[in-house]
Design a protein around this motif. Structure first.
Motif, short mmCIF file in Angstrom:
data_model
loop_
_atom_site.label_atom_id
_atom_site.label_comp_id
_atom_site.label_asym_id
_atom_site.label_seq_id
_atom_site.Cartn_x
_atom_site.Cartn_y
_atom_site.Cartn_z
N MET A 66 -7.75 28.84 -17.22
CA MET A 66 -8.14 30.01 -17.99
C MET A 66 -7.73 29.87 -19.45
SD MET A 66 -7.15 33.03 -15.28
CE MET A 66 -7.45 34.33 -16.47
N ILE A 67 -6.50 29.45 -19.71
CA ILE A 67 -6.00 29.36 -21.09
C ILE A 67 -6.74 28.29 -21.89
CG2 ILE A 67 -3.99 28.76 -22.50
CD1 ILE A 67 -2.25 29.99 -20.24
N LEU A 68 -6.82 27.07 -21.33
CA LEU A 68 -7.42 25.96 -22.06
C LEU A 68 -8.91 26.18 -22.29
CD1 LEU A 68 -5.65 22.92 -20.34
CD2 LEU A 68 -5.02 24.09 -22.45
N SER A 69 -9.62 26.63 -21.25
CA SER A 69 -11.06 26.83 -21.41
C SER A 69 -11.37 28.02 -22.31
CB SER A 69 -11.74 26.99 -20.04
OG SER A 69 -11.20 28.09 -19.34
N ALA A 70 -10.49 29.03 -22.34
CA ALA A 70 -10.69 30.17 -23.25
C ALA A 70 -10.57 29.72 -24.70
CB ALA A 70 -9.68 31.27 -22.94
N ILE A 71 -9.62 28.84 -24.98
CA ILE A 71 -9.48 28.31 -26.34
C ILE A 71 -10.73 27.53 -26.73
CG2 ILE A 71 -8.18 26.71 -27.81
CD1 ILE A 71 -5.70 27.42 -26.13
N TYR A 72 -11.22 26.71 -25.81
CA TYR A 72 -12.44 25.95 -26.10
C TYR A 72 -13.62 26.91 -26.31
CZ TYR A 72 -16.16 22.54 -25.85
OH TYR A 72 -17.26 21.77 -26.16
N GLY A 73 -13.73 27.91 -25.45
CA GLY A 73 -14.81 28.88 -25.58
C GLY A 73 -14.76 29.61 -26.91
N ALA A 74 -13.57 29.95 -27.38
CA ALA A 74 -13.44 30.62 -28.67
C ALA A 74 -13.96 29.74 -29.80
CB ALA A 74 -11.98 30.99 -28.92
N THR A 75 -13.72 28.44 -29.72
CA THR A 75 -14.24 27.53 -30.76
C THR A 75 -15.76 27.47 -30.72
OG1 THR A 75 -14.09 25.54 -29.38
CG2 THR A 75 -12.15 26.14 -30.66
N MET A 76 -16.35 27.57 -29.53
CA MET A 76 -17.81 27.61 -29.43
C MET A 76 -18.35 28.87 -30.12
SD MET A 76 -18.37 26.41 -25.46
CE MET A 76 -20.16 26.39 -25.53
N GLY A 77 -17.64 29.99 -29.92
CA GLY A 77 -18.08 31.26 -30.48
C GLY A 77 -17.97 31.34 -31.98
N ILE A 78 -17.16 30.45 -32.59
CA ILE A 78 -17.01 30.46 -34.05
C ILE A 78 -18.35 30.23 -34.74
CG2 ILE A 78 -16.04 29.13 -35.98
CD1 ILE A 78 -13.47 28.86 -34.33
N TYR A 79 -19.23 29.49 -34.09
CA TYR A 79 -20.55 29.21 -34.69
C TYR A 79 -21.29 30.51 -34.97
CZ TYR A 79 -25.15 27.12 -35.41
OH TYR A 79 -26.36 26.74 -35.96
N GLY A 80 -21.25 31.46 -34.02
CA GLY A 80 -21.91 32.74 -34.23
C GLY A 80 -21.05 33.75 -34.94
N GLY A 81 -19.71 33.63 -34.77
CA GLY A 81 -18.78 34.52 -35.43
C GLY A 81 -18.72 35.90 -34.79
N GLY A 82 -17.82 36.74 -35.28
CA GLY A 82 -17.69 38.11 -34.79
C GLY A 82 -17.30 38.17 -33.33
N LEU A 83 -17.93 39.09 -32.61
CA LEU A 83 -17.61 39.29 -31.19
C LEU A 83 -17.96 38.09 -30.33
CD1 LEU A 83 -18.62 42.99 -30.44
CD2 LEU A 83 -16.34 41.98 -30.29
N GLN A 84 -18.82 37.20 -30.86
CA GLN A 84 -19.20 36.03 -30.06
C GLN A 84 -17.99 35.14 -29.76
OE1 GLN A 84 -22.28 35.68 -28.78
NE2 GLN A 84 -21.35 34.07 -27.56
N ILE A 85 -16.99 35.15 -30.63
CA ILE A 85 -15.76 34.39 -30.37
C ILE A 85 -15.08 34.90 -29.12
CG2 ILE A 85 -13.48 33.78 -31.29
CD1 ILE A 85 -14.69 34.05 -34.10
N LEU A 86 -14.96 36.22 -29.00
CA LEU A 86 -14.36 36.83 -27.82
C LEU A 86 -15.24 36.62 -26.59
CD1 LEU A 86 -12.23 38.62 -26.42
CD2 LEU A 86 -13.55 40.61 -27.19
N TYR A 87 -16.54 36.83 -26.76
CA TYR A 87 -17.47 36.66 -25.64
C TYR A 87 -17.37 35.26 -25.05
CZ TYR A 87 -19.86 41.04 -26.94
OH TYR A 87 -20.17 42.34 -27.21
N SER A 88 -17.42 34.24 -25.90
CA SER A 88 -17.39 32.86 -25.42
C SER A 88 -16.03 32.50 -24.83
CB SER A 88 -17.73 31.90 -26.56
OG SER A 88 -19.06 32.10 -27.01
N ALA A 89 -14.96 33.11 -25.37
CA ALA A 89 -13.62 32.87 -24.82
C ALA A 89 -13.50 33.42 -23.40
CB ALA A 89 -12.55 33.50 -25.72
N ILE A 90 -14.31 34.42 -23.07
CA ILE A 90 -14.33 34.97 -21.71
C ILE A 90 -15.29 34.18 -20.83
CG2 ILE A 90 -14.94 37.01 -20.33
CD1 ILE A 90 -14.13 38.73 -22.76
N LYS A 91 -16.41 33.76 -21.42
CA LYS A 91 -17.47 33.13 -20.63
C LYS A 91 -17.08 31.75 -20.07
CE LYS A 91 -21.38 35.38 -22.92
NZ LYS A 91 -22.59 35.17 -23.75
N VAL A 92 -16.41 30.93 -20.87
CA VAL A 92 -16.12 29.57 -20.42
C VAL A 92 -15.15 29.56 -19.23
CG1 VAL A 92 -15.21 27.30 -21.07
CG2 VAL A 92 -16.67 28.56 -22.66
#
Length: 285
Positions: A66-92
């Protein structure tokens, strides 16, 4: 008056420091399982065979994923910015853990029907061992992801490249997950007549389809969308095919498809073929 003011402030700072130290101690304990899986596998394999500390491994592995993949997901969400960072941190983390626990029953039932004797806890730890390795691969590529996001202008070409890059990273992580699973399985089932390989092939195929379909359902991971999920339309495979055709052309797409299928075929073949140790044991008998 100064003493009365000073003592509560010291006590408050001490409590804050204690809470911080406790948090970091818990985090290090949870993530210590990652180091053990990577650097001290023999210790983990021994405990797995002896059914020692299974509960601790189970909890720490799930939390590490959960911790490691959430960090990776947050980096994916940086591309879209805003709430997408949180969304991707939950999705991965959702993608990895749901894929794991949807796939595991099919593997365990087939394994048991083929005469498997190892416990459910031992078998689920094989899955968690592989997925923890996958999460570690993902976190290792965070700097690569950030580098290309921060050094490339936003455009359709950049989006296609970023999407393909992350698909490749996930595919690489999945490959190492299956490799780690086979290493653990060869140790866990060593010296027994248990036929785990058909269950592994079936489980791997189920995992691939469940993982890709769930990834498609959970999109987007990059572009910002006001809702958590997009409406389901199309499918993962046609989308990836279109990305490859736009970015690499027909020849490049065929080469990538051939290399991917070759790697999967090599992995399955290496599992199905008897190991040197198994061949030696058969000759001695």
């Amino acid at each position: 008056m100064r003493a009365q003011w000073f003592v509560p402030r010291v006590h408050e700072r001490f409590k804050t420091s204690s809470h911080t130290l406790f948090f970091w101690a818990c985090a290090l304990k949870i993530l210590s399982v990652v180091e053990e899986f990577i650097k001290r596998r023999d210790e983990f394999f021994k405990n797995l065979v002896d059914e020692s500390e299974i509960s601790s491994y189970f909890v720490n592995s799930n939390l590490s994923i959960m911790i490691l993949s959430a960090i990776y997901g947050a980096t994916m969400g940086i591309y879209g910015g805003g709430l997408q960072i949180l969304y991707s941190a939950i999705k991965v983390p959702t993608l990895l853990l749901v894929s794991l626990y949807v796939t595991f029953p099919s593997y365990y039932v087939v394994y048991s029907l083929l005469g498997g004797k190892k416990t459910m806890g031992q078998n689920v730890m094989l899955f968690l061992f592989g997925f923890t390795a996958m999460s570690t691969v993902l976190i290792a590529f965070v700097p690569v992801n950030l580098f290309f996001m921060f050094t490339s202008p936003k455009s359709l070409e950049t989006h296609d490249f970023t999407a393909l890059l992350n698909i490749a990273i996930f595919a690489l992580g999945g490959f190492f997950a299956l490799m780690c699973f086979t290493k653990g399985a060869e140790t866990l089932y060593r010296g027994s007549s248990e036929n785990w390989k058909p269950a592994f092939i079936l489980g791997s195929i189920v995992l691939m389809f469940v993982g890709t379909q769930l990834a498609w359902v959970l999109r987007p991971f990059f572009n910002y969308y006001e809702l958590f999920l997009r409406p389901v339309e199309g499918n993962f495979y046609t989308s990836v095919l279109n990305l490859l055709m736009r970015s690499m052309g027909q020849t490049g797409t065929l080469i990538i498809a051939f290399l991917g299928l070759s790697l999967v075929g090599w992995l399955f073949l290496s599992v199905l073929l008897p190991t040197k140790e198994a061949s030696n044991n058969t000759n001695h008998k």
